[in-house]
Design an enzyme around this catalytic site. Structure first.
Site, PDB file in Angstrom:
ATOM      1  N   ASP A 147      29.424  31.850  52.010  1.00 19.00           N
ATOM      2  CA  ASP A 147      28.675  31.633  53.250  1.00 19.00           C
ATOM      3  C   ASP A 147      27.371  30.892  52.975  1.00 19.00           C
ATOM      4  O   ASP A 147      26.997  29.969  53.706  1.00 19.00           O
ATOM      5  CB  ASP A 147      28.393  32.977  53.952  1.00 19.00           C
ATOM      6  CG  ASP A 147      29.675  33.656  54.413  1.00 19.00           C
ATOM      7  OD1 ASP A 147      30.646  32.939  54.717  1.00 19.00           O
ATOM      8  OD2 ASP A 147      29.712  34.904  54.471  1.00 19.00           O
ATOM      9  N   ARG A 150      28.049  27.224  52.099  1.00 20.56           N
ATOM     10  CA  ARG A 150      28.284  26.401  53.301  1.00 20.56           C
ATOM     11  C   ARG A 150      26.956  26.077  53.987  1.00 20.56           C
ATOM     12  O   ARG A 150      26.689  24.927  54.331  1.00 20.56           O
ATOM     13  CB  ARG A 150      29.225  27.150  54.260  1.00 20.56           C
ATOM     14  CG  ARG A 150      30.650  27.123  53.744  1.00 20.56           C
ATOM     15  CD  ARG A 150      31.616  27.867  54.644  1.00 20.56           C
ATOM     16  NE  ARG A 150      32.977  27.621  54.205  1.00 20.56           N
ATOM     17  CZ  ARG A 150      33.981  28.496  54.326  1.00 20.56           C
ATOM     18  NH1 ARG A 150      33.775  29.659  54.887  1.00 20.56           N
ATOM     19  NH2 ARG A 150      35.185  28.178  53.896  1.00 20.56           N
TER      20      ARG A 150
END
Ligand code: APR
Length: 307
Positions: A147, A150
């Site tokens: 996460d 990204r």
């Protein structure tokens, strides 16, 4: 150092390849239920080692005898998302798969550290911990690194700067309720709140939250695996080399952040013993509320499991 990767699909095979390329193990065992696939991929990988000059024994198998005495086990077995599916839609199928893989692997490697990658991540990591009977520091889930990776990529794209200088901080479950913390996300030490407007940050946060489905919608037949495997291998490396890196991972909380009896993403210190410390930082009221909401969503899904 012996490492087993369970699931020889996109995430598992790419994880295995990265481990071999980085020479993080002397022996790597790739397991899958489909006959021939782990054997074929493992042999192919091993045949690359003379060229890559990576001295790792790579074995593929449909059973668990070959996995005996693994130090680290990475579980990637399970089905992946297709367009229109949420990670939670995978829960009943993947629960059975993760449960059976965990039971088989821990029977042969009772001292291993388990890293779970199968989705829905936080719930599957809970399934692996309960099935294994291991202490919480030996069962950890991979989500936060992905996460944050990204989010870091989107920040770098937006500001046209090197990804190397971008750090980010994400708490919470691996899903739409994840909690990216803008004030702890920086470019060369400068908080992104100094570099971008709130609306830009909100747009990037939203894209990071939906980062998985963005890839699923492109691929149509499966989900992301390059960035997920890189993220899993960063955890493997921190454990193998006892680096004690501080990485966002899914950990079983027993009161930290005021949360109990569930897995959720928090910063942890990863070393040779697995999770060596759960790092607690002071959250403001909004952040605490968002983390609790995310943890409650994981808990709710766990509550529906019949283990
Ligand atoms: N034991 C071993 N392997 C299994 C089992 C099992 N019981 N059940 C399924 N598998 C294997 C499949 O045969 C397949 O090779 O798991 C592999 C999954 O590979 P893919 O379908 O390519 O899925 P992948 O993209 O690798 O994703 C795997 O990781 O990121 C998560 O959401 C993703 O839950 C999914 C998992």
């Amino acid at each position: 150092m012996k490492i087993t990767v369970i699931g020889a699909g996109n995430v598992g095979a790419t994880t295995a390849q990265r481990i071999v390329d980085k020479q993080l193990a002397n022996e790597l065992v790739l397991v899958d239920i489909v006959e021939g696939v782990p054997q074929g991929k493992a042999l192919d990988m091993y045949e690359a080692t003379p060229v890559e000059k990576t001295d790792v024994k790579v074995i593929g198998t449909n059973g668990y005898d070959e996995t005996a005495n693994s130090d680290i086990v990475v579980i990637t077995a399970g089905i992946a998302r297709k367009p229109g599916m949420s990670r939670d839609d995978l829960v009943s199928t993947n629960k059975e798969i993760v449960k059976s893989c965990t039971a088989s692997v821990v029977a042969k490697s009772p001292r291993s550290i388990i890293i779970v990658v199968s989705n829905p991540l936080d719930v599957m990591t809970y399934v692996a911990m309960k099935t294994s009977g291991f202490e919480r520091h030996r069962v950890v889930g991979m989500a936060g690194i992905l996460d944050t990776a990204r989010f870091r990529s989107f920040i770098a794209m937006e500001l046209n700067v090197s990804v190397e200088d971008v750090q980010a901080f994400v708490l919470g479950g691996h899903g739409d309720s994840m909690v990216p913390l803008a004030r702890y996300s920086t470019v060369a030490g400068i908080p992104i709140t100094e570099l971008m407007s709130k609306s830009t940050i909100d747009r990037l946060v939203d894209r990071a939250r939906k980062g998985g489905i963005e890839i699923v919608n492109f691929l149509k037949t499966g989900s992301a695996y390059y960035a997920p495997s890189s993220s899993a291998v960063q955890m493997v490396e921190s454990i193998v080399k006892d680096k004690k890196r501080i990485l966002p991972c899914a950990a079983y909380l027993q009161g930290e952040y005021g949360i109990k009896d569930t897995y959720v993403g928090v910063p942890v210190k990863l070393g040779r013993k697995g999770i060596e410390e759960i790092i607690q930082i002071k959250l403001n009221a909004d952040e605490q509320a968002a983390l609790e909401k995310s943890a409650n969503e994981v808990k709710e899904l766990i509550g529906k499991l019949k283990l």
